[in-house]
Design an enzyme around this catalytic site. Structure first.
Site, PDB file in Angstrom:
ATOM      1  N   ALA A  63       0.522  -1.130   4.854  1.00 38.53           N
ATOM      2  CA  ALA A  63       0.059  -1.493   5.814  1.00 38.53           C
ATOM      3  C   ALA A  63       0.468  -3.090   6.161  1.00 38.53           C
ATOM      4  O   ALA A  63       1.313  -3.734   5.517  1.00 38.53           O
ATOM      5  CB  ALA A  63      -1.628  -1.772   5.325  1.00 38.53           C
ATOM      6  N   GLY A 102       0.108   1.535   1.754  1.00 39.88           N
ATOM      7  CA  GLY A 102      -0.238   2.507   3.215  1.00 39.88           C
ATOM      8  C   GLY A 102       1.073   3.444   3.308  1.00 39.88           C
ATOM      9  O   GLY A 102       0.530   4.588   3.942  1.00 39.88           O
ATOM     10  N   GLU A 105       0.519   6.339   0.994  1.00 36.47           N
ATOM     11  CA  GLU A 105      -0.695   7.045   1.431  1.00 36.47           C
ATOM     12  C   GLU A 105      -0.466   7.869   2.534  1.00 36.47           C
ATOM     13  O   GLU A 105      -1.180   9.087   2.511  1.00 36.47           O
ATOM     14  CB  GLU A 105      -1.609   6.120   1.579  1.00 36.47           C
ATOM     15  CG  GLU A 105      -2.170   5.314   0.199  1.00 36.47           C
ATOM     16  CD  GLU A 105      -3.091   3.983   0.363  1.00 36.47           C
ATOM     17  OE1 GLU A 105      -2.731   2.998   1.285  1.00 36.47           O
ATOM     18  OE2 GLU A 105      -4.161   4.205  -0.098  1.00 36.47           O
TER      19      GLU A 105
END
Ligand code: T1G
Length: 694
Positions: A63, A102, A105
């Site tokens: 992120a 992220g 993910e």
């Protein structure tokens, strides 16, 4: 500005390419078009599979950390992954570089993952005081199994592609042509036919988990958390993946993430993430300044420091010529290095093969002339100016032109050392911290004549040998040791006035330090400070008699503490008696000393010295000082470093208490630095001060 998301076609296979330099962080500018592309391609009947890849040097590295603490902008990553998982046709993440946080993910939202052989995959959120917040704590245990996932998530350490393949995290690994291979892989999946189960439906590695064994492993890891919340939250989230249905585990993860991301510890650790990168940006050393090529290093001195420094270079793949004054000292040094590597092999952190490869990179010598071919030479000889100047006089004669000449001095004037040569522009300080092959911090001391490309070379070497560099100016003790002296100034007074070594040390360990000043002194050896004091004609009321009794600390089985079984400190009534005697001799009335007073008389002078260091330009930024203390002295990362913590503690409060202790003791360490007074009056912060100073 480049297109953050582009879609291309290879017949029936659609390829989504993300492009958000430098590391494809999942900023909002990328998330919105990505969601659109997924929804469109998911519904497009002419598309039979989707490959998700990235431009540039890496797959999504996480992120966008700069967005934390700001209002959330939809779609958030969790929503994108949920949409990805709803797509019935095969989805394949094509991974190169570092798929982190992220990024991993997002890849876990695909049915399949393929990677280049040198790719790395990890969930480093714990290093930011967080836990994975977009399903990583649930999907990774589903794919890897809870035990392996627990280690990856609580350590934050990435795994390589081979390990990921073996564990079932990726389905294929390629040496090259990642996207072409990923397209072929996707086509094979289409041909093989469905159903294509999203990771959320693949619970086989979770079923029948031995929860008791898992809890034992989790509590072992929790013990190392040392007051940090994130590792505990990570372990709990993985446990939820075992015991709760997917959606409940996901909701619990989200709730924990929202709690941690707004907490003090994560803000401190995110501060350190950026501070470390800021520290490598040095005035006058722009990207246009090219580092000199380093093919071989010369290290002078094979003692504790020299041996550790030599290991650091070899660990970074740089061959070393190690110079000692006698064959016996050289052999002793090489034997110690061999032993250190053997310990790593016995711990499983180094293979036998890697150890032999590293030992082969050492060349020992007792002849200075053998350093002539080295591109950088680092001396780690006795901490005495005349000795250092003699060494640099010799180096000036034998080192090849353009070789970087570095001193590992901890305190001494680098300009005076440089003046012992005809090439002061090639001289720089490289102050390593003991044990040099372990401690991350490298203080790079910039002399007044040090050339910009010599600094660039020292910075590049630091990165190559896995050190965290901070460029500092010339003064006694540079940044770290100068502030350590301020922190230690009142240590004996606290003992004489009523605190015991254990009480002082407990205030430090409760604060989050690995150990307090007295236990640290016993570990380093009290004789070092004793020798230093004698050379400066200084006295220490408690430490001197301890040393006169041969109580040097751990190495003699007793110092401030007793060490009956090696390393565990035990309070010693003899020492408490000595302290009481000395207090009486000096007419000092003993009293109970509370922990806040110990903080004010040790950490506040340290902050004050840090402010003076900023005023003098010895450190370029307050955050550089934070990086020094977190990486060189174990300042707790959950508090962000001394200067970050000082702002949370309150600069006005610190100034008020410094004034109080200054009037009580008259000691200079308590006289508030003008910069501190200015910030206390304006309510400003150190960052403002830097802008103000600019
Ligand atoms: N967000 C924003 N900026 C980032 C960034 C990130 N995630 N990672 C790097 N940068 C910037 C960095 O500040 C620097 O900027 C430049 O990119 C190059 O970085 C929901 C919540 C990928 C191994 O923790 O580990 O995902 O100084 O100098 O040495 O669960 O960057 O050039 O202006 O470090 O080649 C999780 C952090 C985020 C990975 C590359 N991900 N990054 O190292 O380059 S939280 C991470 C790294 C998350 C989810 C959670 C490294 C790298 P500037 P660099 P590098």
């Amino acid at each position: 500005m480049n297109q953050p998301v582009t879609v291309s076609r290879d017949a029936d296979i659609a390829v989504i390419t993300l492009d958000n330099p430098p590391v494809n962080a999942l900023s909002h500018r990328l998330r919105a078009p990505l969601m659109e592309a997924l929804e469109k391609l998911g519904d497009d009947a002419s598309v039979s599979a989707i490959v998700l890849t990235c431009a540039g040097r890496t797959f999504v590295a996480g992120a966008d950390i700069t967005e934390f603490g700001k209002p959330m902008q939809h779609p958030i990553l969790g929503e994108i992954i949920a949409a990805l998982e709803k797509i019935a046709k095969p989805t394949v993440a094509a991974i190169h570089g570092t798929a982190l946080g992220g990024g991993l993910e997002l890849a876990l939202g695909c049915h399949f993952r393929v990677a280049l052989r040198d790719a790395k995959l990890g969930l480093p959120e714990v290093k930011l005081g967080l836990l994975p917040g977009a399903g990583g704590t649930v999907r990774l245990p589903y794919l890897l199994g809870p035990q392996k996932a627990l280690k990856v998530i609580v350590s934050g350490t990435p795994v390589d592609a081979a390990t990921a393949l073996e564990g079932g995290l990726v389905e294929a690994v390629y040496d090259r042509d990642l996207v072409a291979n990923a397209i072929a892989f996707a086509r094979e999946r289409v041909a093989a036919g469905g159903p294509f189960r999203p990771v959320r439906d693949r619970r086989e590695k979770i079923e029948n988990t031995d929860l008791a064994r898992f809890d034992t492993e989790a509590s072992e890891l929790a013990k190392k958390a040392r007051g940090l919340e994130a590792p505990i939250a990570c372990a709990q989230a993985v446990r939820n993946a075992i015991t709760l249905p997917f959606d409940e585990a996901l909701a619990a993860e989200r709730e924990a993430f929202m709690r941690l991301v707004s907490g003090e510890q994560s803000r401190a650790q995110r501060h350190l993430f950026f501070a470390e990168r800021e520290a490598a940006k040095v005035d006058g050393v722009g990207k246009d300044i090219k580092a000199r090529e380093i093919r071989r290093a010369g290290i002078i001195g094979a003692g504790t420091m020299g041996g550790g420094i030599a290991m650091s270079f070899v660990n970074g793949g740089i061959p070393v010529t190690l110079l000692e004054m006698s064959r016996e000292a050289l052999d002793r040094g090489l034997a110690t290095i061999d032993k250190n590597y053997s310990i790593s092999v016995s711990r499983g952190s180094l293979s036998e093969d890697a150890k032999s490869q590293r030992m082969a990179l050492f060349t020992g010598t007792t002849d200075y002339a053998d350093l002539a071919g080295c591109d950088i030479i680092v001396e780690a000889v006795f901490e005495e100016m005349s000795v250092k100047k003699d060494v640099f006089g010799k180096l000036d004669k034998i080192a090849r032109p353009g070789a970087v000449l570095a001193t590992n001095t901890s305190y001494l004037d680098v300009d005076e050392i440089a003046a012992a040569t005809s090439r002061p522009q090639d001289v720089v300080g490289m102050h390593f911290f003991s044990p040099a092959n372990v401690m991350k911090l490298l203080e790079i001391v910039r002399g007044k004549h040090t050339a910009p490309d010599v600094l660039a070379t020292a910075l590049a070497v630091a990165k190559r040998i896995g050190k965290v560099p901070v460029v500092v100016g010339v003064c006694h003790g540079f940044v770290g040791n100068r502030m350590l002296a301020a922190r230690s100034e009142e240590a004996e007074s606290l003992l004489l006035e009523g605190a015991s070594p254990a009480e002082v040390d407990k205030v430090f360990t409760d604060f989050g330090w690995p150990m307090g000043p007295f236990q640290m002194g016993d570990l380093a050896g009290l004789d070092i400070g004793w020798r230093n004091r004698k050379s400066l004609g200084k006295k220490a009321i408690i430490a001197d008699p301890l040393c006169e009794q041969g109580r040097f600390g751990q190495k003699t089985g007793k110092g401030y503490y007793l060490y009956e079984n090696g390393r565990t400190p035990k309070s010693d009534p003899e020492v408490l008696k000595l302290i009481e005697e000395k207090a009486r001799e000096h007419g000092i009335e003993r009293r109970t000393i509370l922990s806040q007073e110990i903080i004010e008389r040790s950490l506040y002078p340290m902050i004050n010295e840090g402010a003076r260091i900023l005023e003098e330009g010895i450190a370029a930024r307050a955050s550089d000082i934070d990086i020094v203390w977190v990486n060189g002295y174990g300042f707790p990362i959950g508090k962000g470093g001394p200067m970050f913590w000082a702002e949370k503690e309150g600069i006005a409060k610190i100034v008020e208490r410094l004034d109080h202790w200054h009037s009580r003791t008259g000691k200079a360490v308590f006289g508030p630095a003008p910069l501190l007074r200015k910030l206390a009056a304006s309510g400003g912060s150190f960052a403002d001060a830097r802008e103000a100073a600019a």
